[in-house]
Enzyme design. Structure first.
Site, PDB file in Angstrom:
ATOM      1  N   PRO A  75       3.039   1.069   0.071  1.00 48.04           N
ATOM      2  CA  PRO A  75       2.568   0.058   0.269  1.00 48.04           C
ATOM      3  C   PRO A  75       0.833  -0.532   0.370  1.00 48.04           C
ATOM      4  O   PRO A  75       0.859  -0.851   1.300  1.00 48.04           O
ATOM      5  CB  PRO A  75       3.853  -0.375   0.017  1.00 48.04           C
ATOM      6  CG  PRO A  75       4.449   0.367   0.463  1.00 48.04           C
ATOM      7  CD  PRO A  75       4.010   1.774   1.256  1.00 48.04           C
ATOM      8  N   GLU A  76       0.237  -1.678  -0.659  1.00 50.58           N
ATOM      9  CA  GLU A  76      -0.566  -1.760  -0.610  1.00 50.58           C
ATOM     10  C   GLU A  76      -0.815  -3.646  -0.765  1.00 50.58           C
ATOM     11  O   GLU A  76       0.871  -4.353  -0.264  1.00 50.58           O
ATOM     12  CB  GLU A  76      -2.133  -1.657  -0.881  1.00 50.58           C
ATOM     13  CG  GLU A  76      -2.133   0.127  -1.084  1.00 50.58           C
ATOM     14  CD  GLU A  76      -3.193   0.221  -0.113  1.00 50.58           C
ATOM     15  OE1 GLU A  76      -3.196  -0.535   0.593  1.00 50.58           O
ATOM     16  OE2 GLU A  76      -3.310   1.437  -0.159  1.00 50.58           O
TER      17      GLU A  76
END
Ligand code: ZN
Length: 275
Positions: A2-3
């Site tokens: 996840p960014e």
């Protein structure tokens, strides 16, 4: 992994449901994520109301009555974590390690690799927490602009691309966003940071912000799906110009996109368009 855009979309997806609600119970099905789950945490947070959900870098910060005897829950999705809002009868799956139970919904944290973080910060002042205090500037804040980045890089001779990914300088610019932003700004990822002009930094920062905001907007259109679905954490598809396109034609000049390793990560760029 996840960014920043996924974390921000998760935050926005939770906002209609959680603030104002009290934690009825907290269930931990593992003794340890990245850190050992603090002893007595369930008892400590049960009964507290979530007043707000903030984000700093890739940390979600749940304000649990922090100014009125409570504190902050600090959550990081790690390598593989995802959040869902589920009903009370939703069966628990193998990697569902944490439930925060509210009266009308349950926030469920799934994390197959258990690199996520869930920590409690007692009282106010979460920005002083050791994990938070070391974080650099927020890329979508008004303080982050070309002049700021120019000033910060005058004594930095490292290549610009790994520097953009250094969370002590600026948070949340992952590999894909660094590669795409440098392409948009026409800057070579290999160029020394202190050899880039103020004018070029004034093009780079809006390119970073546009790239991140485009990704947030792409995820934002499916927020309900994202926080409710049984699928994994979505990786929002940017239509990438150079990232992961080694050998394909550059969309600007048609020459093949090149790939190099920088600080252990793949960098994609066009040798003609990026100087
Ligand atoms: Zn090109």
């Amino acid at each position: 992994m996840p960014e920043l855009p996924e974390v921000e979309v998760s935050r926005q997806g939770l906002l209609p449901y959680l603030p104002g609600q009290r934690i009825v119970n907290a269930i931990f099905r593992t003794p340890k994520l990245r850190h050992v789950i603090q002893a007595g945490l369930s008892t400590r947070i049960s009964g507290l109301r979530v007043d707000a959900i903030a984000r700093r870098g890739k940390y979600l910060l749940f304000d649990c009555e922090s100014r009125h005897g409570g504190g902050w829950l600090i959550l990081h999705l790690g390598m593989s974590g995802s959040l869902r809002l589920v009903g009370p009868a939703t069966p628990v799956q193998k990697h569902d390690h944490v439930d925060l139970v509210f009266a009308h919904t349950t926030l469920r944290f799934r994390d197959p690799r258990r690199f996520g973080t869930l920590l409690w910060h007692e009282g106010d002042g979460v920005e002083q927490h050791p994990l938070i205090a070391v974080l650099g500037i927020e890329p979508l804040s008004p303080e982050f602009d070309g002049d700021w980045l120019y000033a910060q890089t005058r004594r930095r001779s490292a290549p610009i691309k790994p520097l953009l990914m250094d969370s002590h300088l600026v948070v949340g610019i992952g590999n894909i966003y660094a590669s795409e932003s440098l392409f948009l700004a026409g800057i070579s990822p290999l160029r020394a940071a202190n050899r880039i002009s103020r004018e070029r930094y004034r093009r780079l920062v809006p390119a970073i912000q546009t790239t991140l905001e485009t990704s947030i907007a792409a995820g934002g259109s499916s927020v309900r799906d994202y926080v409710h679905s049984d699928g994994g954490a979505g990786c929002f598809q940017l239509s990438c110009a150079v990232y992961d396109r080694c050998g394909e034609p550059c969309p600007a000049c048609g020459r093949p996109v090149r790939s190099v390793r920088q600080a252990g990560r793949s960098t994609f760029y066009c040798r003609m368009c990026q100087r």
